[in-house]
Each structure stands twice: as C-alpha cells, then as structure tokens.
Design a protein around this motif. Structure first.
Motif, PDB file in Angstrom:
ATOM      1  N   ALA A  84       6.211   2.128  -9.523  1.00 28.82           N
ATOM      2  CA  ALA A  84       6.102   3.579  -9.720  1.00 28.82           C
ATOM      3  C   ALA A  84       7.183   4.080 -10.674  1.00 28.82           C
ATOM      4  N   SER A  85       8.390   3.525 -10.587  1.00 30.11           N
ATOM      5  CA  SER A  85       9.473   3.997 -11.456  1.00 30.11           C
ATOM      6  C   SER A  85       9.212   3.648 -12.918  1.00 30.11           C
ATOM      7  N   ILE A  86       8.649   2.466 -13.174  1.00 30.42           N
ATOM      8  CA  ILE A  86       8.313   2.090 -14.556  1.00 30.42           C
ATOM      9  C   ILE A  86       7.193   2.993 -15.078  1.00 30.42           C
ATOM     10  N   TYR A 112       1.764  12.005 -26.377  1.00 28.36           N
ATOM     11  CA  TYR A 112       0.585  11.236 -25.956  1.00 28.36           C
ATOM     12  C   TYR A 112       0.081  11.702 -24.591  1.00 28.36           C
ATOM     13  N   SER A 113      -1.201  11.512 -24.373  1.00 32.07           N
ATOM     14  CA  SER A 113      -1.819  11.802 -23.082  1.00 32.07           C
ATOM     15  C   SER A 113      -1.814  10.504 -22.270  1.00 32.07           C
ATOM     16  N   ILE A 114      -1.308  10.551 -21.027  1.00 32.93           N
ATOM     17  CA  ILE A 114      -1.116   9.331 -20.237  1.00 32.93           C
ATOM     18  C   ILE A 114      -1.969   9.335 -18.972  1.00 32.93           C
ATOM     19  N   THR A 115      -2.596   8.197 -18.705  1.00 38.68           N
ATOM     20  CA  THR A 115      -3.281   7.955 -17.440  1.00 38.68           C
ATOM     21  C   THR A 115      -2.602   6.742 -16.822  1.00 38.68           C
ATOM     22  N   GLU A 116      -2.320   6.802 -15.513  1.00 35.42           N
ATOM     23  CA  GLU A 116      -1.621   5.707 -14.845  1.00 35.42           C
ATOM     24  C   GLU A 116      -2.543   4.941 -13.900  1.00 35.42           C
ATOM     25  N   ALA A 117      -2.281   3.625 -13.794  1.00 33.70           N
ATOM     26  CA  ALA A 117      -2.976   2.774 -12.829  1.00 33.70           C
ATOM     27  C   ALA A 117      -1.933   1.885 -12.154  1.00 33.70           C
ATOM     28  N   THR A 174      -2.012  -7.392 -28.098  1.00 38.21           N
ATOM     29  CA  THR A 174      -1.634  -6.988 -29.448  1.00 38.21           C
ATOM     30  C   THR A 174      -0.134  -7.177 -29.658  1.00 38.21           C
ATOM     31  N   GLY A 175       0.652  -6.919 -28.597  1.00 41.83           N
ATOM     32  CA  GLY A 175       2.101  -7.019 -28.700  1.00 41.83           C
ATOM     33  C   GLY A 175       2.742  -7.211 -27.344  1.00 41.83           C
ATOM     34  N   TRP A 176       4.048  -7.478 -27.350  1.00 42.37           N
ATOM     35  CA  TRP A 176       4.787  -7.828 -26.145  1.00 42.37           C
ATOM     36  C   TRP A 176       6.128  -7.114 -26.139  1.00 42.37           C
ATOM     37  N   LEU A 177       6.396  -6.333 -25.097  1.00 38.49           N
ATOM     38  CA  LEU A 177       7.683  -5.647 -24.938  1.00 38.49           C
ATOM     39  C   LEU A 177       8.318  -6.116 -23.636  1.00 38.49           C
ATOM     40  N   VAL A 178       9.624  -6.314 -23.662  1.00 39.80           N
ATOM     41  CA  VAL A 178      10.313  -6.817 -22.465  1.00 39.80           C
ATOM     42  C   VAL A 178      11.066  -5.686 -21.764  1.00 39.80           C
ATOM     43  N   LYS A 179      10.943  -5.650 -20.424  1.00 39.72           N
ATOM     44  CA  LYS A 179      11.690  -4.687 -19.598  1.00 39.72           C
ATOM     45  C   LYS A 179      13.104  -5.219 -19.396  1.00 39.72           C
ATOM     46  N   PRO A 180      14.100  -4.377 -19.205  1.00 41.73           N
ATOM     47  CA  PRO A 180      13.983  -2.926 -19.329  1.00 41.73           C
ATOM     48  C   PRO A 180      13.764  -2.536 -20.785  1.00 41.73           C
ATOM     49  N   PHE A 181      12.965  -1.496 -20.991  1.00 40.01           N
ATOM     50  CA  PHE A 181      12.624  -1.114 -22.356  1.00 40.01           C
ATOM     51  C   PHE A 181      13.489   0.051 -22.838  1.00 40.01           C
ATOM     52  N   ASP A 182      13.663   0.085 -24.144  1.00 41.97           N
ATOM     53  CA  ASP A 182      14.367   1.194 -24.778  1.00 41.97           C
ATOM     54  C   ASP A 182      13.310   2.254 -25.102  1.00 41.97           C
ATOM     55  N   PRO A 183      13.456   3.483 -24.572  1.00 42.11           N
ATOM     56  CA  PRO A 183      12.421   4.508 -24.783  1.00 42.11           C
ATOM     57  C   PRO A 183      12.064   4.727 -26.254  1.00 42.11           C
ATOM     58  N   GLN A 184      13.052   4.779 -27.133  1.00 44.31           N
ATOM     59  CA  GLN A 184      12.759   5.013 -28.551  1.00 44.31           C
ATOM     60  C   GLN A 184      11.992   3.838 -29.158  1.00 44.31           C
ATOM     61  N   LYS A 185      12.333   2.628 -28.724  1.00 43.16           N
ATOM     62  CA  LYS A 185      11.632   1.443 -29.233  1.00 43.16           C
ATOM     63  C   LYS A 185      10.168   1.469 -28.780  1.00 43.16           C
ATOM     64  N   LEU A 186       9.943   1.884 -27.531  1.00 46.86           N
ATOM     65  CA  LEU A 186       8.572   1.983 -27.014  1.00 46.86           C
ATOM     66  C   LEU A 186       7.777   2.976 -27.860  1.00 46.86           C
ATOM     67  N   ILE A 187       8.359   4.149 -28.123  1.00 46.27           N
ATOM     68  CA  ILE A 187       7.681   5.166 -28.940  1.00 46.27           C
ATOM     69  C   ILE A 187       7.409   4.605 -30.340  1.00 46.27           C
ATOM     70  N   ASP A 188       8.401   3.924 -30.928  1.00 44.77           N
ATOM     71  CA  ASP A 188       8.225   3.358 -32.264  1.00 44.77           C
ATOM     72  C   ASP A 188       7.081   2.349 -32.318  1.00 44.77           C
ATOM     73  N   MET A 195       8.715   6.301 -15.952  1.00 46.60           N
ATOM     74  CA  MET A 195       9.518   6.263 -17.177  1.00 46.60           C
ATOM     75  C   MET A 195       8.639   6.159 -18.416  1.00 46.60           C
ATOM     76  N   VAL A 196       7.615   5.314 -18.353  1.00 49.53           N
ATOM     77  CA  VAL A 196       6.698   5.153 -19.485  1.00 49.53           C
ATOM     78  C   VAL A 196       5.967   6.471 -19.740  1.00 49.53           C
ATOM     79  N   SER A 197       5.455   7.092 -18.680  1.00 48.18           N
ATOM     80  CA  SER A 197       4.729   8.357 -18.814  1.00 48.18           C
ATOM     81  C   SER A 197       5.619   9.443 -19.399  1.00 48.18           C
ATOM     82  N   PHE A 198       6.819   9.570 -18.852  1.00 51.16           N
ATOM     83  CA  PHE A 198       7.771  10.585 -19.312  1.00 51.16           C
ATOM     84  C   PHE A 198       8.086  10.378 -20.800  1.00 51.16           C
ATOM     85  N   THR A 199       8.360   9.127 -21.168  1.00 48.76           N
ATOM     86  CA  THR A 199       8.711   8.793 -22.549  1.00 48.76           C
ATOM     87  C   THR A 199       7.564   9.111 -23.499  1.00 48.76           C
TER      88      THR A 199
END
Length: 121
Positions: free
Chosen positions: A12-14, A27-32, A100-114, A17-21
């Motif tokens: 839930a915390s991830i 962006y419009s976010i839907t969570e599962a 398509t791509g791979w990101l490792v946690k913990p993630f940097d919010p700006q990097k995720l947006i980029d 954080m992803v939704s907030f970022t």
C-alpha cells in the motif's frame, strides 16, 4: 485528463508513493493490489502504461505481463516493472515476458516521472 496509468503493487505504501508522484506530474492513476486484480482492471479499463511490481500474491509481475501481452489491447502498451529485484536474470525474464523497462525500489520520484514521460509523454 492526463494519460492513464495502472499501478500494480501489493504494498500500500508503494502504491501511495507511486500514485502521489505520478498524479503530481499530471497522470491519472488506477491502483491494483496484485497481478490478478491488475489484469481484471486492465481488461475493463484502458491504460497508456502499466507499472507493476514483480513479487506479489495471487499473480506475480511476470505472469501479469505475459497475460497482458496476450490481449490485443495491450500488445504495444508500455509495461514497466518497479521491483526490489535487480538481478540480470530477472531483468532478462522481464524482457522475455514483454516488459518495456525495469526500475528498482526504492525509487527516486523524479526518475520515475522522467522514465514515464520518456515512455508515454
């Protein structure tokens, strides 16, 4: 309304954080909560990007990716894996499944947006 993203993670915390970022970036976010629910939401909605964890109960990320790639609507939709898994073997499995791509946690919010902007604008 901005582009639509489905974020799939059992933490839930991830998800928060992803939704907030990404909401902050327009962006419009839907969570599962897991791959099974993610697949159900993907089949009933329309998303420009899927962001999934790998290790989840009920259905893991790679299984979710394989199931999504089997659907005509998601053959070319970008799918990013956001996970604690950083090994080359796991990344290779992800590519083979259609990630398509791979990101490792913990993630940097700006990097995720980029990365999201690079993939879907």
């Amino acid at each position: 309304m901005g582009k639509s993203i489905l974020t799939v993670d059992d933490s839930a915390s991830i998800r928060q954080m992803v939704s907030f970022t990404l909401k902050g970036a327009g962006y419009s976010i839907t969570e599962a909560v897991d791959g099974k629910q993610g697949l159900e939401k993907a089949q009933t909605g329309r998303f420009d990007l899927i962001l999934t964890d790998q290790n989840m109960p009920n259905m893991d990320g790679l299984t979710l990716i394989k199931n999504l790639r089997a659907l005509p609507a998601y053959r070319s939709v970008p799918i990013l894996v956001l996970t604690t898994e950083a090994g080359d073997a796991m990344k290779a499995q992800g590519r083979a499944a259609g990630a398509t791509g791979w990101l490792v946690k913990p993630f940097d919010p700006q990097k995720l947006i980029d990365v999201v902007r690079k993939v879907i604008g």
